[in-house]
Design a protein around this motif. Structure first.
Motif, PDB file in Angstrom:
ATOM      1  N   VAL A  83       1.008  -9.318  -2.390  1.00  0.00           N
ATOM      2  CA  VAL A  83       0.183 -10.004  -1.388  1.00  0.00           C
ATOM      3  C   VAL A  83       1.067 -10.617  -0.306  1.00  0.00           C
ATOM      4  CG1 VAL A  83      -1.455 -11.875  -1.004  1.00  0.00           C
ATOM      5  CG2 VAL A  83      -1.670 -10.435  -3.017  1.00  0.00           C
ATOM      6  N   LEU A  84       2.174 -11.213  -0.698  1.00  0.00           N
ATOM      7  CA  LEU A  84       3.093 -11.781   0.290  1.00  0.00           C
ATOM      8  C   LEU A  84       3.636 -10.699   1.217  1.00  0.00           C
ATOM      9  CD1 LEU A  84       5.116 -14.352  -1.872  1.00  0.00           C
ATOM     10  CD2 LEU A  84       3.324 -14.828  -0.186  1.00  0.00           C
ATOM     11  N   GLU A 121      -8.818   1.703  -6.893  1.00  0.00           N
ATOM     12  CA  GLU A 121      -8.013   1.658  -5.669  1.00  0.00           C
ATOM     13  C   GLU A 121      -8.545   2.637  -4.630  1.00  0.00           C
ATOM     14  OE1 GLU A 121      -3.276   1.845  -4.412  1.00  0.00           O
ATOM     15  OE2 GLU A 121      -3.951   2.730  -6.292  1.00  0.00           O
ATOM     16  N   ARG A 122      -8.881   3.850  -5.060  1.00  0.00           N
ATOM     17  CA  ARG A 122      -9.439   4.823  -4.115  1.00  0.00           C
ATOM     18  C   ARG A 122     -10.772   4.359  -3.558  1.00  0.00           C
ATOM     19  NH1 ARG A 122      -7.437   8.583  -7.971  1.00  0.00           N
ATOM     20  NH2 ARG A 122      -9.512   8.688  -8.928  1.00  0.00           N
ATOM     21  N   ARG A 123     -11.575   3.733  -4.411  1.00  0.00           N
ATOM     22  CA  ARG A 123     -12.875   3.250  -3.966  1.00  0.00           C
ATOM     23  C   ARG A 123     -12.729   2.115  -2.956  1.00  0.00           C
ATOM     24  NH1 ARG A 123     -18.377   4.764  -4.474  1.00  0.00           N
ATOM     25  NH2 ARG A 123     -19.644   2.888  -4.341  1.00  0.00           N
ATOM     26  N   ALA A 124     -11.816   1.182  -3.231  1.00  0.00           N
ATOM     27  CA  ALA A 124     -11.644   0.033  -2.344  1.00  0.00           C
ATOM     28  C   ALA A 124     -10.965   0.410  -1.036  1.00  0.00           C
ATOM     29  CB  ALA A 124     -10.833  -1.061  -3.053  1.00  0.00           C
ATOM     30  N   LEU A 166      -4.976  -5.735   1.923  1.00  0.00           N
ATOM     31  CA  LEU A 166      -5.723  -5.139   0.819  1.00  0.00           C
ATOM     32  C   LEU A 166      -5.001  -3.967   0.150  1.00  0.00           C
ATOM     33  CD1 LEU A 166      -8.250  -5.190  -0.878  1.00  0.00           C
ATOM     34  CD2 LEU A 166      -9.388  -3.751   0.822  1.00  0.00           C
ATOM     35  N   PRO A 167      -4.384  -3.022   0.891  1.00  0.00           N
ATOM     36  CA  PRO A 167      -3.639  -1.963   0.191  1.00  0.00           C
ATOM     37  C   PRO A 167      -2.523  -2.520  -0.688  1.00  0.00           C
ATOM     38  CG  PRO A 167      -3.995  -1.374   2.488  1.00  0.00           C
ATOM     39  CD  PRO A 167      -4.417  -2.803   2.354  1.00  0.00           C
ATOM     40  N   TYR A 168      -1.854  -3.565  -0.236  1.00  0.00           N
ATOM     41  CA  TYR A 168      -0.822  -4.197  -1.056  1.00  0.00           C
ATOM     42  C   TYR A 168      -1.447  -4.862  -2.285  1.00  0.00           C
ATOM     43  CZ  TYR A 168       2.310  -3.625   2.959  1.00  0.00           C
ATOM     44  OH  TYR A 168       3.072  -3.113   3.971  1.00  0.00           O
ATOM     45  N   VAL A 169      -2.606  -5.489  -2.093  1.00  0.00           N
ATOM     46  CA  VAL A 169      -3.288  -6.136  -3.215  1.00  0.00           C
ATOM     47  C   VAL A 169      -3.635  -5.116  -4.291  1.00  0.00           C
ATOM     48  CG1 VAL A 169      -5.381  -7.369  -3.911  1.00  0.00           C
ATOM     49  CG2 VAL A 169      -4.205  -8.005  -1.807  1.00  0.00           C
ATOM     50  N   MET A 170      -4.171  -3.971  -3.875  1.00  0.00           N
ATOM     51  CA  MET A 170      -4.569  -2.955  -4.857  1.00  0.00           C
ATOM     52  C   MET A 170      -3.363  -2.381  -5.578  1.00  0.00           C
ATOM     53  SD  MET A 170      -7.707  -3.277  -4.660  1.00  0.00           S
ATOM     54  CE  MET A 170      -7.955  -2.117  -6.001  1.00  0.00           C
TER      55      MET A 170
END
Length: 264
Positions: A147-148, A250-253, A182-186
């Motif tokens: 996230v950072l 991950e693909r869905r989000a 968001l991509p980093y979060v997933m």
């Protein structure tokens, strides 16, 4: 005009190759103990492990242990994800706070979670809380670091545009920071899911808290070798299932993200 018949897609080919490799591994595990190269006392044939696995599936104690492992994994992962996302967004969006906490994060993050086993035993004994302590500690850093990194990747032009439109802090977080992070979060959630399972099994194996890890330890101490391998196989299948679910989420989000469009 004749049309060219459709061939197998890359995903189908990869799946077939994976199944072929798995079948080869099962064949080796079946033949190897019969050759005398490895004693069947230490490596039972694959057929015997399969029969033991079938017996496990009929035992209520196995399903209880599986439920305990999934519970410890799920609760620990959920706590770590919520804590990591909230802490990462707050720290990453405040430059002064990020500078102040950088050294603390870099000090705490490399500490192995297994080093906290004595602390967990002293605090909670062999209860579920001991497993949660290790799972949350190990998984939290996976999410927080990602996230950072995501908050640092925000486009300065987009941030300046948000300022020019007089968006408040919450608006900038929602419309600028979050889509970038968001991509980093997933990615952090996917990594944390695997780490959480490893720590859940480790806690059960070493501490003796309820779950598949404790069942493995009991089977080992009683000399039930084929049962040990069957339980290890279950943990491996559980890890594969968790990874597949994490990738599907991950693909869905991120269906809108360019990385997923490239995969498609």
């Amino acid at each position: 005009m004749r049309t060219k018949p459709a061939g197998r897609g890359p995903s189908t080919t990869a799946a077939l190759r994976g199944l072929a490799g798995l079948a080869g591994l099962v064949a080796v595990l079946e033949v190897l103990p019969h050759t005398g190269a490895v004693s069947a006392d230490y490596l039972p044939p694959a057929s015997e492990i399969g029969r033991t696995l079938g017996q496990l599936l009929t035992e209520s104690t196995f399903w209880t242990a599986l439920g305990d492992t999934v519970t410890g994994w799920g609760l620990g992962l959920a706590i770590a994800v919520v804590g990591g996302v909230v802490a990462g967004v707050v720290i990453g969006s405040v430059p002064v706070l990020r500078a102040v906490t950088a050294s603390t994060i870099e000090f705490l993050r490399p500490i192995p979670s297994v080093a906290l086993i004595p602390v967990a035993v002293l605090l909670y004994g062999t209860s579920l809380e001991s497993t949660l302590l290790l799972v949350v500690y190990a998984s939290f850093w996976q999410v927080l670091v990602q996230v950072l990194a995501g908050t640092q990747d925000v486009d300065p032009v987009a941030d300046d545009t948000a300022h020019s439109y007089l968006l408040g802090r919450w608006g900038r977080v929602r419309y600028v920071l979050w889509p970038t992070a968001l991509p980093y979060v997933m990615t952090g959630v996917r990594l944390a899911a695997a780490v959480a399972l490893v720590l859940a099994i480790t806690a059960e194996l070493v501490i003796g808290s309820p779950g598949l890890g404790r069942e493995i330890a009991v089977a080992q101490n009683s000399g039930a070798v084929s049962r040990v391998y069957a339980l290890v196989l279950v943990t491996g299948l559980l890890g594969v299932a968790i990874n597949l679910v994490a990738r599907a989420v991950e693909r869905r989000a991120l269906h809108w993200h360019q990385s997923q469009r490239r995969e498609g």
